[in-house]
Design an enzyme around this catalytic site. Structure first.
Site, PDB file in Angstrom:
ATOM      1  N   ILE A   1       0.856  -1.180   0.000  1.00 30.43           N
ATOM      2  CA  ILE A   1       0.000   0.000   0.000  1.00 30.43           C
ATOM      3  C   ILE A   1       0.898   1.239   0.000  1.00 30.43           C
ATOM      4  CG2 ILE A   1      -2.025  -1.075   1.065  1.00 30.43           C
ATOM      5  CD1 ILE A   1      -1.166  -0.107   3.747  1.00 30.43           C
ATOM      6  N   ASP A   2       0.344   2.339  -0.451  1.00 27.23           N
ATOM      7  CA  ASP A   2       1.116   3.560  -0.594  1.00 27.23           C
ATOM      8  C   ASP A   2       1.733   4.002   0.733  1.00 27.23           C
ATOM      9  OD1 ASP A   2       0.341   3.633  -3.224  1.00 27.23           O
ATOM     10  OD2 ASP A   2      -1.154   5.215  -2.952  1.00 27.23           O
ATOM     11  N   LYS A   3       2.785   4.760   0.626  1.00 26.47           N
ATOM     12  CA  LYS A   3       3.471   5.288   1.805  1.00 26.47           C
ATOM     13  C   LYS A   3       2.504   5.971   2.763  1.00 26.47           C
ATOM     14  CE  LYS A   3       6.849   8.850   3.088  1.00 26.47           C
ATOM     15  NZ  LYS A   3       7.834   9.853   2.579  1.00 26.47           N
TER      16      LYS A   3
ATOM     17  N   ARG B   1      -7.409   6.062  -5.292  1.00 22.79           N
ATOM     18  CA  ARG B   1      -7.149   7.498  -5.404  1.00 22.79           C
ATOM     19  C   ARG B   1      -7.513   8.033  -6.784  1.00 22.79           C
ATOM     20  NH1 ARG B   1      -1.059   7.854  -3.414  1.00 22.79           N
ATOM     21  NH2 ARG B   1      -1.421  10.109  -3.620  1.00 22.79           N
TER      22      ARG B   1
END
Length: 368
Positions: A171-173, A275
């Site tokens: 998953i994204d930062k 997103r």
């Protein structure tokens, strides 16, 4: 398994379904596996499948290939094959593997982990927002993999210096929430197959700009790198040739007038999927600087409202997305297991502010 877009070169492995991530660092929400196709040449002598593939797949051990075969991830002429299968001339071989090791030194670091579940086969962690999943450009230490390499030191999978050791997704930062990590090659291959088949159950909660006319819906649109900004992804027609097929189901949980809390269920796991899908229908994630959610998009022009939104941005200084739950078939019990995580403090604080604002506004309007 998907077929390549162009004919295969005889005897050469063809990697499929992969992206160049160098410009994104860890900013990807994607399954971590590669799909190769190999065609044996006309003069191929009889040779064990694992030996055949070990000589053709770079940085891939026979153990990793054998684990993939045991998980049913290697097909020969469309049928699952064992490691001992003897490759024959013109055999068509398809294989799904976790990403092979990259040449990067992994430093074991004693970083605290929020462990939701752990057994002898796997570990489920609740990643904090701000932590990068694995080393990449500008983030060579302090990552989840650095922490896992320390926590799981002594396990063969974490002694190979693989910067994606045990990972089958990420998953994204600046997204918080759950990740499952394998402790051995067989578990790695077993989980990778579930991600490849899209049978993993993943639910996210997202705070997005705007209100919805409907209570639920589905976004279908191919996702590929933007043609105008290499740091962004973009949505393309689902029936077109550009991008990877992506499906996001959403359901409204709470309406705050100017923002909405929604549940998102992923069928696919593409780069920045939630997103960019939400941005494509006019509902960027709250405080998502990459997709335009870090400015006031809905609401009044009053200075008090502007200050309120700025306070919300300060309370949650990242995009409003949390990987709430994760469900999959356990490699040992072969039963489905399911895990949930609580909202992190910043996400909960931001939602509480919107709940208070909405309640006060309704009270004011009711008095009028």
């Amino acid at each position: 398994m998907t077929k390549p877009d162009k004919p295969l070169a005889v005897g050469e492995p063809t990697p499929l379904d992969t992206d160049d991530i160098s410009e994104f660092g860890d900013e990807r929400e994607d399954e971590l596996f590669e799909h190769f196709n190999v065609v044996a040449d006309k003069g191929q002598g009889l040779l064990r499948l694992d030996k055949f593939l070990a000589t053709r797949l770079e940085n891939t051990s026979r153990n990793r290939i054998q684990a993939a075969a045991d998980a049913g991830n290697i097909l020969v002429n469309g049928q699952p094959a064992k490691s001992s299968y003897k490759v024959k001339p013109l055999d068509r071989i398809s294989i799904v593997l976790p990403y092979p090791p990259r040449e990067l030194e992994i430093i074991a670091e004693d970083i605290p982990l929020d462990i939701v579940y752990e057994d002898n086969r796997l570990i489920v962690v609740n990643k904090a927002a701000g932590m990068v999943v694995h080393p990449g450009h500008g983030n060579y230490t302090g990552t989840l993999v650095n922490a896992l390499t320390f926590h799981l030191r002594g396990l063969p999978l974490f002694e190979q210096g693989d910067m994606r050791a045990g990972l089958v997704h990420r998953i994204d930062k600046n997204t918080s929430g759950l990740l499952v990590v394998a402790k051995d090659e067989r578990t790695h291959a077993f989980l990778a197959r579930q991600f490849y088949d899209h049978t993993i159950r993943r639910i996210y909660h997202a705070l997005v700009w705007g209100n919805f006319d409907e209570d639920e819906g589905t976004i279908v649109g191919n996702i590929a790198r933007s043609t105008t900004d290499r740091m962004r992804m973009a949505v393309f027609p689902p029936d077109g040739p550009v991008g990877k097929h992506a499906v996001t189901h959403y359901r409204v949980l709470k309406r705050f007038g100017y923002v909405t809390l929604v549940e998102c269920r992923l069928e696919t796991g593409r780069t920045h999927q939630i997103r960019v899908h939400m941005e494509s229908i006019g509902h960027p994630l709250f405080n998502d600087e990459r997709y335009g959610g870090d400015r006031i998009l809905k609401g009044t022009t009053f200075s008090k409202y502007k200050q309120f939104v700025e306070n919300c941005f300060a309370a949650m200084p990242r995009h409003g997305l949390h990987a709430l739950s994760l469900g999959f078939v356990h490699p040992e019990s072969r039963q489905e297991v399911y895990f949930e995580s609580e909202y992190p403090a910043d996400f909960a604080a931001c939602i509480a502010k919107w709940e208070g604002y909405t309640a006060a506004r309704n009270t004011f309007e009711g008095d009028e």
